[in-house]
Design a protein around this motif. Structure first.
Motif, PDB file in Angstrom:
ATOM      1  N   GLY A  44       0.819  -1.209   0.000  1.00 23.12           N
ATOM      2  CA  GLY A  44       0.000   0.000   0.000  1.00 23.12           C
ATOM      3  C   GLY A  44       0.845   1.248   0.000  1.00 23.12           C
ATOM      4  O   GLY A  44       2.075   1.181  -0.025  1.00 23.12           O
ATOM      5  N   PRO A  45       0.176   2.416   0.017  1.00 24.04           N
ATOM      6  CA  PRO A  45       0.883   3.684  -0.204  1.00 24.04           C
ATOM      7  C   PRO A  45       1.598   4.263   1.013  1.00 24.04           C
ATOM      8  O   PRO A  45       2.295   5.261   0.874  1.00 24.04           O
ATOM      9  N   VAL A  46       1.434   3.658   2.192  1.00 23.41           N
ATOM     10  CA  VAL A  46       2.020   4.237   3.408  1.00 23.41           C
ATOM     11  C   VAL A  46       3.111   3.304   3.940  1.00 23.41           C
ATOM     12  O   VAL A  46       2.976   2.083   3.878  1.00 23.41           O
ATOM     13  N   SER A  47       4.181   3.879   4.464  1.00 24.64           N
ATOM     14  CA  SER A  47       5.266   3.091   5.037  1.00 24.64           C
ATOM     15  C   SER A  47       4.861   2.602   6.433  1.00 24.64           C
ATOM     16  O   SER A  47       4.659   3.406   7.346  1.00 24.64           O
ATOM     17  N   LEU A  48       4.720   1.287   6.575  1.00 25.53           N
ATOM     18  CA  LEU A  48       4.109   0.708   7.776  1.00 25.53           C
ATOM     19  C   LEU A  48       5.117  -0.051   8.629  1.00 25.53           C
ATOM     20  O   LEU A  48       6.210  -0.394   8.174  1.00 25.53           O
ATOM     21  N   HIS A  49       4.725  -0.338   9.857  1.00 22.44           N
ATOM     22  CA  HIS A  49       5.485  -1.262  10.706  1.00 22.44           C
ATOM     23  C   HIS A  49       5.497  -2.659  10.059  1.00 22.44           C
ATOM     24  O   HIS A  49       4.535  -3.045   9.382  1.00 22.44           O
ATOM     25  N   SER A  50       6.539  -3.404  10.347  1.00 20.69           N
ATOM     26  CA  SER A  50       6.680  -4.739   9.755  1.00 20.69           C
ATOM     27  C   SER A  50       5.502  -5.654  10.079  1.00 20.69           C
ATOM     28  O   SER A  50       5.083  -6.464   9.253  1.00 20.69           O
ATOM     29  N   ASP A  51       4.975  -5.558  11.303  1.00 23.85           N
ATOM     30  CA  ASP A  51       3.871  -6.457  11.660  1.00 23.85           C
ATOM     31  C   ASP A  51       2.611  -6.136  10.863  1.00 23.85           C
ATOM     32  O   ASP A  51       1.838  -7.031  10.509  1.00 23.85           O
ATOM     33  N   ASP A  52       2.401  -4.862  10.542  1.00 22.80           N
ATOM     34  CA  ASP A  52       1.262  -4.521   9.690  1.00 22.80           C
ATOM     35  C   ASP A  52       1.450  -5.118   8.290  1.00 22.80           C
ATOM     36  O   ASP A  52       0.492  -5.582   7.671  1.00 22.80           O
ATOM     37  N   VAL A  53       2.675  -5.098   7.810  1.00 21.54           N
ATOM     38  CA  VAL A  53       2.973  -5.689   6.499  1.00 21.54           C
ATOM     39  C   VAL A  53       2.641  -7.184   6.522  1.00 21.54           C
ATOM     40  O   VAL A  53       2.007  -7.718   5.597  1.00 21.54           O
ATOM     41  N   VAL A  54       3.033  -7.861   7.581  1.00 20.83           N
ATOM     42  CA  VAL A  54       2.743  -9.300   7.712  1.00 20.83           C
ATOM     43  C   VAL A  54       1.228  -9.534   7.766  1.00 20.83           C
ATOM     44  O   VAL A  54       0.702 -10.453   7.122  1.00 20.83           O
ATOM     45  N   THR A  55       0.517  -8.708   8.494  1.00 18.89           N
ATOM     46  CA  THR A  55      -0.946  -8.833   8.573  1.00 18.89           C
ATOM     47  C   THR A  55      -1.586  -8.690   7.195  1.00 18.89           C
ATOM     48  O   THR A  55      -2.483  -9.457   6.822  1.00 18.89           O
ATOM     49  N   LEU A  56      -1.119  -7.704   6.424  1.00 21.34           N
ATOM     50  CA  LEU A  56      -1.714  -7.453   5.106  1.00 21.34           C
ATOM     51  C   LEU A  56      -1.406  -8.583   4.122  1.00 21.34           C
ATOM     52  O   LEU A  56      -2.267  -8.999   3.347  1.00 21.34           O
ATOM     53  N   LEU A  57      -0.200  -9.117   4.174  1.00 23.01           N
ATOM     54  CA  LEU A  57       0.151 -10.256   3.310  1.00 23.01           C
ATOM     55  C   LEU A  57      -0.660 -11.486   3.702  1.00 23.01           C
ATOM     56  O   LEU A  57      -1.134 -12.242   2.843  1.00 23.01           O
ATOM     57  N   THR A  58      -0.804 -11.684   4.988  1.00 24.78           N
ATOM     58  CA  THR A  58      -1.571 -12.827   5.491  1.00 24.78           C
ATOM     59  C   THR A  58      -3.023 -12.751   5.025  1.00 24.78           C
ATOM     60  O   THR A  58      -3.608 -13.747   4.578  1.00 24.78           O
ATOM     61  N   ASN A  59      -3.597 -11.556   5.113  1.00 28.45           N
ATOM     62  CA  ASN A  59      -4.970 -11.368   4.648  1.00 28.45           C
ATOM     63  C   ASN A  59      -5.101 -11.653   3.153  1.00 28.45           C
ATOM     64  O   ASN A  59      -6.074 -12.263   2.693  1.00 28.45           O
ATOM     65  N   GLU A  60      -4.082 -11.223   2.374  1.00 26.83           N
ATOM     66  CA  GLU A  60      -4.087 -11.493   0.933  1.00 26.83           C
ATOM     67  C   GLU A  60      -4.133 -12.998   0.680  1.00 26.83           C
ATOM     68  O   GLU A  60      -4.909 -13.477  -0.153  1.00 26.83           O
ATOM     69  N   LEU A  61      -3.316 -13.747   1.381  1.00 23.15           N
ATOM     70  CA  LEU A  61      -3.307 -15.206   1.201  1.00 23.15           C
ATOM     71  C   LEU A  61      -4.608 -15.828   1.714  1.00 23.15           C
ATOM     72  O   LEU A  61      -5.139 -16.752   1.095  1.00 23.15           O
TER      73      LEU A  61
END
Lengths: 193, 193
Positions: free
Chosen positions: B171-188
């Motif tokens: 996404g367009p905002v620079s996030l904490h690593s755990d948010d990145v993991v949450t978003l990838l997990t949701n995608e899967l």
């Protein structure tokens, strides 16, 4: 301003929890603190246009409301112990019937959902619900208000109070509340830019 | 099995941090622990088909690798202190050159990225990068491997090592690593069901 209302069915409304044993002694306030991080903090910064309301329903001081305003909040750090320390100091003072600022950006009052609804004023409200409409197909204004339950979900009285609002889901798996906040935040970020 | 590789540039590779002062004393291991929660824990449960690798590059015992396997892990709880306690115990033992199980589902070895790549075997690898392709438009197999940086991002040597893998953005905002993991997990999660 985006707004998240997190309802802690057992989260302690007083500061009488142990920082060394947060998860066991605070009625799972730790889960709410993780939502604060997800809503307000980004890599190396704070989101200014976000308000988080925590409804604390645990213990003899309950119910109480804490409002965290990104526009004026200071000293927010992502780790649970720092956030717990800040909440403990905020909850240590007496709470009146109206939201009053206790520390920069953190306000406190006695009260429950009715107090939050009064403070919210206008805004499009959404209730997070695993059987709700997929958030990806929905219009979402930047000033949306999201009601998110904790590990116990919403009680019947709360559901009745929120019954007129649209139900949204973030995906097929039942997630922690902070993951829900992260996913909603990303959805708004993508629409904004 | 989904796999996340989280690279902690300063995260302490020994258990010599204070549980009472995790964020300051552990080289930001707290940020990696939040990624463990995001990857492995759901509401009232554990995701079995997930592996998390932590590469710990801080302190005199570094580099070391911890692997957490959802199929056999026990005693994983979402709060940072519980996860830190588990890591502290895991890191207290001597590490050999090959991954060896120290506690249920938690394995430890000496080594860095090369050790992880060896253990991963086959799989489609992706590197998280704010300028990468939007994850929503990408094919993602369920056995995808995601490389995620910490608050310092990737160093040059790591980027060189990972240069052949596709770059993804959440996404367009620079996030904490755990948010990145949450978003990838949701995608899967969304693609799986």
């Amino acid at each position: 301003v985006r707004r998240f209302v997190i309802i802690g069915q057992t989260a302690l409304a007083s500061g009488d929890f142990s920082l060394d044993d947060l998860a066991s002694s605070s009625g799972r306030l730790d889960a709410l603190l993780r939502c604060v991080r997800a809503a307000l903090l980004v890599s190396h910064g704070l989101r200014r246009e976000v308000l988080v309301y925590l409804i604390l329903r645990g213990g003899p001081s309950a119910p109480r409301v804490v409002r965290i305003d990104g526009r004026t909040a200071k000293f927010l750090r992502p780790d649970e112990r720092s956030l717990a320390t800040l909440l403990k100091k905020t909850l240590a003072v007496g709470a009146g019937p109206e939201l009053a600022e206790v520390r920069p950006g953190l306000s406190l009052c006695e009260g429950d959902l009715d107090k939050v609804l009064e403070d919210l004023g206008d805004g499009s409200c959404y209730v997070l619900d695993e059987r709700g409409h997929d958030v990806r197909g929905q219009e979402l204004p930047e000033d949306a208000v999201f009601f998110v339950g904790d590990h116990l979900g919403f009680d019947e009285a709360t559901l009745t109070c929120l019954q007129d609002y649209r139900r949204l889901s973030v995906g097929p798996v039942s997630l922690h509340s902070d993951d829900v906040v992260t996913l909603l935040t990303n959805e708004l970020d993508r629409r904004a830019g």
